[in-house]
Write a protein that holds these residues in place. Structure first.
Motif, short mmCIF file in Angstrom:
data_model
loop_
_atom_site.label_atom_id
_atom_site.label_comp_id
_atom_site.label_asym_id
_atom_site.label_seq_id
_atom_site.Cartn_x
_atom_site.Cartn_y
_atom_site.Cartn_z
N MET A 274 9.24 -3.53 6.88
CA MET A 274 7.36 -3.18 7.04
C MET A 274 7.13 -3.20 8.04
O MET A 274 7.37 -3.73 9.16
CB MET A 274 6.44 -4.42 6.99
N ALA A 275 6.30 -1.89 8.63
CA ALA A 275 5.49 -1.26 9.15
C ALA A 275 4.11 -0.56 9.54
O ALA A 275 3.93 -1.01 8.52
CB ALA A 275 6.82 -0.30 10.12
N PRO A 276 3.47 -0.55 10.58
CA PRO A 276 1.82 -0.13 10.34
C PRO A 276 2.27 1.44 10.14
O PRO A 276 3.26 2.01 9.45
CB PRO A 276 1.76 -0.24 11.91
N ASN A 277 0.95 1.43 9.33
CA ASN A 277 1.24 2.77 8.85
C ASN A 277 1.15 3.89 9.32
O ASN A 277 0.57 3.82 10.78
CB ASN A 277 -0.77 2.78 7.77
N SER A 278 1.45 4.74 8.80
CA SER A 278 1.55 5.73 9.44
C SER A 278 0.19 6.93 8.81
O SER A 278 -0.37 6.79 8.23
CB SER A 278 2.65 6.64 9.09
N ILE A 279 0.01 7.82 10.12
CA ILE A 279 -1.02 9.00 9.34
C ILE A 279 -0.26 9.86 8.33
O ILE A 279 -1.03 10.81 7.64
CB ILE A 279 -1.48 9.87 10.96
N GLN B 100 -0.75 -6.93 0.72
CA GLN B 100 0.26 -7.31 2.14
C GLN B 100 0.83 -6.55 1.54
O GLN B 100 2.48 -6.73 2.45
CB GLN B 100 -0.03 -8.52 2.67
N ARG B 101 1.66 -6.68 0.31
CA ARG B 101 2.65 -6.13 -0.23
C ARG B 101 2.74 -4.72 0.52
O ARG B 101 1.79 -3.79 0.36
CB ARG B 101 2.40 -6.21 -1.86
N PRO B 102 4.35 -3.87 0.10
CA PRO B 102 4.07 -2.30 0.05
C PRO B 102 3.42 -1.51 -1.26
O PRO B 102 3.91 -2.50 -2.76
CB PRO B 102 5.65 -2.74 0.14
#
Length: 333
Positions: free
Chosen positions: A237-242, A130-132
């Motif tokens: 923290m944000a949801p992943n991007s493509i 869950q870490r960056p």
């Protein structure tokens, strides 16, 4: 007094004189279709996707490796990267005979992992939970550097990386001049900022009237947010991007100093606009771009910037994407 973090024009040109002998001169493509679709007078795309190792990253990586002492070069280097810097550094290391270790997040695209190993680099994977992911990979890279006595390189926060990446901008300026054009607006995608730092400086010194736009995925627009507030800030923290290569949560100190000097401003783009840009690049220009490489084109196409009657330059930064992922993205555009 010039900041030591901001290379001057002579420094940029010196770096390009070296890297241009080891990299490809990527073309500058003009698209009448994109001009018509956007209302621009002329649109030029510089596809760094056609560079060695599939992105601009080899420019900065090669230049940085030439700055090592003979002893440092013999011991080798370690860096962390989700893919494109990994491949660029591995390719540069192979060309210069310098051992390279790359720490990559376990969820980095398999195509990028395989390509990195294919250039002879040792690949070490990290599980970030869950870490960056960049935080965990950076910690592992520092550990390897300390334990093995190799040189730790940062993928973007290094004035020499900025200077090396500027070659893409110097090249584009010369190509534009040969076509009788001068860019009114430049779109360039941003992760940590190494490329836009170098390109923005090249245009600042040689084409100061060009408006430079830093393009980032929504939720990962650390450069734009930092520029707006006048100091480096870390995004939550944000949801992943493509756009896996652009998910840095804050810009590097050296790139930020460069883009502030050049008067850059930021613009976020959505994943969906990136998918559409990938499809249009393929259909209209026959270019295969990865999501991170198409973000700059997405910013032009989504209509957020008034480009009517202007001459536009888009730096398409990379094309390292598997066929399966490429098809998935454009089928969902």
């Amino acid at each position: 007094m010039e900041s030591p973090l901001v290379p001057d024009l002579a420094h940029l040109r010196g770096a390009y004189a070296v890297t241009s002998k080891a990299t490809q001169e990527t073309p500058l493509l003009e698209s009448a279709a994109l001009a018509k679709a956007t209302g621009a007078a002329r649109v030029f795309v510089k596809p760094e996707s056609l560079q060695w190792a599939g992105s601009f990253k080899v420019r900065g990586a090669y230049w940085r490796l030439t700055r090592l002492s003979p002893d440092e070069a013999k011991r080798g280097v370690v860096a962390y990267s989700s893919g494109n810097f990994a491949q660029g550094l591995a390719a540069a290391g192979e060309a210069l005979g310098i051992p390279v270790t790359i720490v990559m997040p376990i969820d980095a695209p398999a195509a990028k992992r395989d390509a990195t190993a294919g250039y002879g680099a040792r690949v070490v994977l990290t599980d970030h939970g869950q870490r960056p992911r960049e935080e965990v990979a950076a910690e592992k890279a520092r550990q390897i550097a300390e334990e093995e006595g190799v040189v730790l390189l940062h993928p973007f926060d290094d004035p020499e990386i900025v200077a090396g990446q500027a070659g893409a901008g110097l090249e584009a300026l010369r190509q534009l001049e040969a076509k009788g054009a001068q860019a009114d607006i430049l779109f360039c995608s941003v992760g940590g900022g190494g490329l836009i730092g170098g390109v923005a400086l090249a245009f600042h010194y040689l084409s100061p009237s060009t408006d430079i736009i830093a393009v980032e995925p929504a939720g990962f627009d650390g450069m734009g947010n930092s520029l707006a507030h006048g100091e480096i800030e870390t995004m939550p923290m944000a949801p992943n991007s493509i756009c896996d290569g652009l998910m840095a949560r804050r810009p590097g100190v050296a790139p930020f100093a460069a883009v502030r000097k050049a008067g850059v401003h930021g613009l976020p783009v959505t994943d969906q606009s990136v998918r559409k840009a990938m499809k249009i690049a393929f259909e209209r220009m026959k270019l295969v771009l990865e999501p991170s490489g198409a973000a700059s084109l997405a910013a032009l196409l989504d209509g957020s910037v008034d480009v009517a009657g202007k001459t536009i330059l888009v730096i398409a930064t990379g094309g390292n994407v598997s066929l399966a992922d490429f098809m998935k993205h454009i089928s969902n555009a």
